[in-house]
Each structure stands twice: as structure tokens, then as C-alpha cells.
Enzyme design. Sequence first.
Site, short mmCIF file in Angstrom:
data_model
loop_
_atom_site.label_atom_id
_atom_site.label_comp_id
_atom_site.label_asym_id
_atom_site.label_seq_id
_atom_site.Cartn_x
_atom_site.Cartn_y
_atom_site.Cartn_z
N ARG A 39 -38.31 74.52 91.14
CA ARG A 39 -39.64 74.97 90.71
C ARG A 39 -39.94 76.39 91.16
O ARG A 39 -40.59 77.15 90.43
CB ARG A 39 -40.72 74.04 91.27
CG ARG A 39 -40.91 72.80 90.43
CD ARG A 39 -42.09 71.97 90.92
NE ARG A 39 -42.29 70.84 90.04
CZ ARG A 39 -43.06 69.80 90.33
NH1 ARG A 39 -43.71 69.75 91.48
NH2 ARG A 39 -43.20 68.81 89.47
N LYS A 200 -39.79 50.33 83.52
CA LYS A 200 -40.84 49.46 82.98
C LYS A 200 -41.40 49.92 81.64
O LYS A 200 -41.70 51.10 81.46
CB LYS A 200 -42.00 49.41 83.97
CG LYS A 200 -41.65 48.63 85.22
CD LYS A 200 -42.82 48.61 86.15
CE LYS A 200 -42.66 47.54 87.22
NZ LYS A 200 -43.80 47.57 88.13
N GLY A 380 -45.33 64.17 86.05
CA GLY A 380 -46.49 63.51 85.44
C GLY A 380 -47.08 64.28 84.26
O GLY A 380 -47.47 63.68 83.25
C1 3PG Z 1 -45.91 66.93 90.65
O1 3PG Z 1 -45.06 67.08 91.53
O2 3PG Z 1 -45.83 66.07 89.77
C2 3PG Z 1 -47.04 67.91 90.62
O3 3PG Z 1 -46.88 68.88 91.60
C3 3PG Z 1 -48.36 67.21 90.73
O4 3PG Z 1 -48.49 66.57 91.96
P1 3PG Z 1 -49.51 65.36 92.13
O5 3PG Z 1 -48.94 64.22 91.35
O6 3PG Z 1 -49.59 65.09 93.61
O7 3PG Z 1 -50.83 65.80 91.56
MG MG Z 2 -46.70 63.52 90.33
#
Ligand code: 3PG
Ligand code: MG
Length: 402
Positions: A39, A200, A380
Site C-alpha cells: 500500500r 461463505k 472491504g
Molecule cells: C482496510 O485495511 O481494509 C482499510 O484500511 C480499512 O480499514 P478498516 O476496515 O479498519 O476501516
Molecule cells: Mg477492512
Amino acid sequence: MDLEKLRSIAKADVKGKRVIVRADLNVPVKDGVVTDATRLERLLPGLRDLAVRGARVVVISHFGRPKDGPDPEMSLAPVAKKLGDLLGKPVKFVPDCIGPAVDSAVEALRPGEFVVLENLRFHKGEEKNDPEFAARLAALGDLFVNDAFSAAHRAHASTEGLAHLLPAYAGPLMLEEIDALRAVLDQPERPTVALVGGAKVSSKIPILKHLLDKVDKLIIGGGMANTFLLSHGVDIGKSLAEPDLVGTAREIMTAAKARGCAVVLPIDAVIAREFRSGVAHAVVPTLAVPSNAMILDVGPKSIAHMTQVLKECRTLLWNGPLGAFEIAPFGEGTFKLAREAARLTREGKLTTVAGGGDTVAALNAAGAAADFTYISTAGGAFLEWLEGRELPGVAALIRAQS
Ligand code: 3PG
Ligand code: MG
């Protein structure tokens, strides 16, 4: 959401200006050492460009999920150090993200210099998207750049609120991530195939429903394929599955059929009596899984079939592993197909985009990631995009223009 409205920082006048860059410095750290700098590396071109153009760069980010204020375990100090190493120039670090020490550090910044501020989540206002906290951050800059696509699914002060308080721009990594996803989902070279794996079905229902509208073929693998097999009346023995979602699996199959989206399920499987390293295993057709065995990976016939599907397509979107890849030899299916996808990409026959959680780890383990057309830095946020959801961090950049 009109993505055309995203304004790039590339052409803005940043000379001598204080530019706040919302980065995602949330990288794996062990014993104070960054163990995967991907990243950070992906942020470098954008950061270097700002420095070259004479910006005074204030980098802000969250790190981990601190529960209750400052926690030395979740300090960004080691990450700031690594970022400096990668940039090849010293990066000042301030152990807070607001307050007098921050004010003077920002004040002292000269064009082309960087300061990294401490973990935003040490302040409750960040996750609450508190207007007062956002205003204190805004006071540190003249311009705001969000280059954290991977945190854009959070409506936090630094990802959402701040965009409304300063002239707001998308950073190059943000734009690159969005372009890659649009290239696959909105203007792809057809036919397109999505590979959705993982344990899942429950966590991937919205993705499957959204994707079957978008792609020509859908490969389903991983533990979630078992629930689909179950919905076809296949005896899957002791395999992981979600029997209460058999109805949902049937609905997805029916919807796919109505849309002309072909669903590809494993036809053979690697099975074992239990899930542990070194356990005896065998390959059987999915129609012949013994009642005391569990499916832990796709078999060679499935890989051959899936490879054929990839060959018939021009664009691949990959999310999730095909098997329990963390434990040998149950990663072989994922690794082999990943290498086929990598080879087809190298040969110019397939555009390949992957992202989300475990996926990148699996592709790295396969040695295939470098050949993919695009690997997202997002977990996410990538998944929420695949669900067709609006990401608050992206939406805020767009609304800030209107
Ligand atoms: C991740 O690593 O998915 C992002 O940095 C977001 O982190 P978080 O899920 O703790 O908001
Ligand atoms: Mg996350």
C-alpha cells in the site's frame, strides 16, 4: 454517482500550498516493522508528484482499530519511518494529528517536504465523522486530496467530512483503483467472467447478485460453492456449507439463467477427513464425496474447465480463493488457476483485475499477482464496490464539486 465529476489533483496548482493527503497507511506491522509495504509503494508516485510540484504535504491516515484513544501498539510511527525510507527522504512524524505540535510542524513544512500525522482513530471524532474534528483537520491545509480508495467505504471525518471543508481532489491511486473497477464492470471487453470464491455465501450474496447482472460468466469456488452444490441436491459430506442459504443459492442460479449468465461450479474436488496440514487427501468428482470427507479445494478437472472458461473470455474479475489455500496442499487449485490467468494476461489475451481481502495474499502465494493487469490495494472497499454500493469517500469527493 457521476464518477466523471471526480476531480484529479494532477492539474491543480499546489505550489507552496499545504496539501492534506488522506492515505491508507493501514499496512501489516509486526514488532514495529512493516511486513507488507504494497500500500505504501502504491502511494509513492502520487506523493512524489506533489513534492516535485512544490506542495507542502501533510499525510493523514488511520491505522488498525484502536478502541479507546491512543494506543502505542497502533502508532503510525513505524509506518511513517518506512514511508520515508521508500520516498528516499526524511519524513517528519508528529505523535498526534491535531494540536499545537501539529500546527507548528505543518507551519515549518517547506515546499516538497512531508509530514505524517499520528493515527486519526486515536480521536473519537474520526470514526464519528464529527464536524468539529473534521474542521480541525481542515485547518491544517489549503487543499484536500483523498488517495485512500481502500478506506473510502468508511464515512469518517478524514474520508467524508473533510472533503466538504476544503477544495477536494482525488489522488492518482484513488483514480487508478476506480478506473480498474470500471474497466471490468462498466466498459469491459467481452466476454467477461467473474470468479467469486471464499468460505461463505452469506458474505457474498450482494456481490453475486450484483455481478450476475454485469458479467457473462460466473465461476463460483471456495467453501461457498458447497452451498451451491447442496442446492443442486449434491451430497457434500462433512463439507463447510450454509444449508439455510440453499434457497438463496437457487435464486441466484435462477437469476443468472434469466440474465444469460453462465454459472460454473466445481466438477471435482480435493477432499480430506479433516482440515489440517499433512492430512491424507484425494481427488473425487463432486458427485462422489464420501459422507465422512470434506471438500477443501477444487480438483484438476475443475481447473481445466475453469481455464477453458478464462480462455473464452477477455476480462476477468477475481475475488476470493477457490479452496482453503492457507494450508497445503489445498491452495493448489487457486494457485494453478491464478497462474493460468497470469499467463493469459501476459499473452495479451485477458485483462485481469483482482482485489479484496484474502485474494491478493492467494495470488501472491501463487506468484501470479505481478502479471495481473490490476491488483487493488483495497479489501472491504473493493467488496462494497462489487456490491454496487456507493462509497462515502468517493461520493463526498463528487458532492464536494456540486
Ligand atoms: C482496510 O485495511 O481494509 C482499510 O484500511 C480499512 O480499514 P478498516 O476496515 O479498519 O476501516
Ligand atoms: Mg477492512
